[in-house]
Enzyme design. Structure first.
Site: not given
Ligand code: ASP
Length: 333
Positions: A195, A223, A226, A247-249
């Site tokens: 991201t 989908r 975040d 990160g893990t959205g």
């Molecule tokens: N946060 C992003 C998402 O979940 C992915 C990422 O930041 O790597 O889409």
């Protein structure tokens, strides 16, 4: 800690299990050079007296145009082999915001988010309706060939192979199947999250943030992460800070991580550094949330915490040299 506000900007290009051994010197240099050039471009907008909103728009557009990062041109594929991008922008002065999700043909989703903010009565628009609306306001359209990168396609094929035995998120997949934490997982560059984002404070004392992503390789079509959700992947409020996440959205959404940071500053009087540390290092891991954030407060203090091995990042205060980093330490180019 500085007491006098200094205009400045910070950017990120994703976080994850990035180990030194995973990148060749040439690849590392390519990332650092891109980060350096883009943070300098964003900072020059501020140095010329431009707004924080313009600085983050310019920086995130350049990150979207760079195939090294998972946003715009470098976006990853869904399980259906398409790209679906999310982006958001927020103006800390008036707390205006715009976001787009599941857009497929926009060269710069961050500019589309800004069009939604400035030309519609809405905050979030998705899919074809969003594309049609922003197109009427001059957004640049690209066809599928523009977004195709061989590297991302190979990542999709690999992710598909692994899908049968792995859970949804790459980092989580590794920990679930191997019993290791994502941080301890063997490095695979495909496992890094991706991201891009930028946060800035301008000379007029205004804050802004922008975030943009292709999401996660092999995600289900439809989908939304975040990135497009204010308070989760993007947030700005002149009273507290401008923030952008990677990160893990799903964990950032479930905890409204960025709003949580701002709320701790607002209600509990924590500094940006204290609040960001608490959210990223203590609260997010409780939800198996991996990643990092960049933030700048109204005094110009910049933070870039992450709970993963690395985060592609750079920052620059006006009148100072840019700092770029991938791992825990910073490099000066
Ligand atoms: N946060 C992003 C998402 O979940 C992915 C990422 O930041 O790597 O889409």
């Amino acid at each position: 800690m500085k007491t006098k506000a200094t205009a400045g900007i910070a950017i990120h290009g994703g976080a994850g299990t990035i180990l030194r051994s995973s990148l060749t010197t040439e690849q590392e240099q390519a990332y650092l050079t891109a980060l350096h050039d883009i943070v300098v471009a964003g900072a020059s907008v501020l140095a010329d007296g431009g707004s924080a909103l313009d600085a983050v728009t310019v920086a995130v557009s350049l990150l979207e145009d760079c195939p090294l990062f998972n946003a715009g041109k470098g976006s990853v594929y869904t399980s259906a082999g398409q790209i679906e991008m999310d982006a958001a922008i927020m103006d800390g002065q008036h707390r205006r915001a715009g976001a787009v999700a599941c857009v497929t043909n926009l060269r710069n989703p961050v500019r589309a988010a800004r069009i939604v903010m400035e030309h519609s009565p809405h905050v979030l628009m998705v899919g074809p309706g969003a594309e049609q609306f922003v197109r009427q306001h001059g957004a640049q359209i690209e066809d599928a060939t523009y977004f195709h990168t061989e590297q991302r396609y190979v990542q999709l094929l690999r992710a598909r192979q692994e899908a049968g035995m792995l859970l949804d998120h790459d980092g989580d997949k590794l920990s679930a199947t191997s019993g290791t934490t994502p941080e301890a997982a063997p490095l695979d560059p495909d496992k890094k999250f991706g991201t891009v984002g930028a946060v800035a404070l301008d000379m007029h004392g205004n804050l802004a943030a922008a975030t943009s992503t292709g999401g996660m390789t092999n995600k289900l079509p439809g989908r939304v992460g975040d990135t497009a959700m204010l308070g989760a992947g993007c947030y700005a409020d002149n009273r507290t800070a401008a923030l952008s996440a990677t990160g893990t959205g799903e964990a950032f959404m479930r905890s409204l991580a960025l709003h949580d940071i701002a709320a701790q500053m607002d209600y509990a009087g924590l500094s940006l550094e204290q609040a960001a540390h608490k959210t990223i290092m203590e609260k997010l891991p409780q939800l198996q949330g991996h990643g990092g954030i960049i933030g700048i407060d109204r005094q110009g203090n910049i933070v870039l915490p992450f709970n993963t091995e690395g985060m592609y990042r750079a920052s620059m205060r006006i009148g100072d040299v840019p700092l770029t980093g991938i791992y825990r330490d910073f490099q000066k180019l």
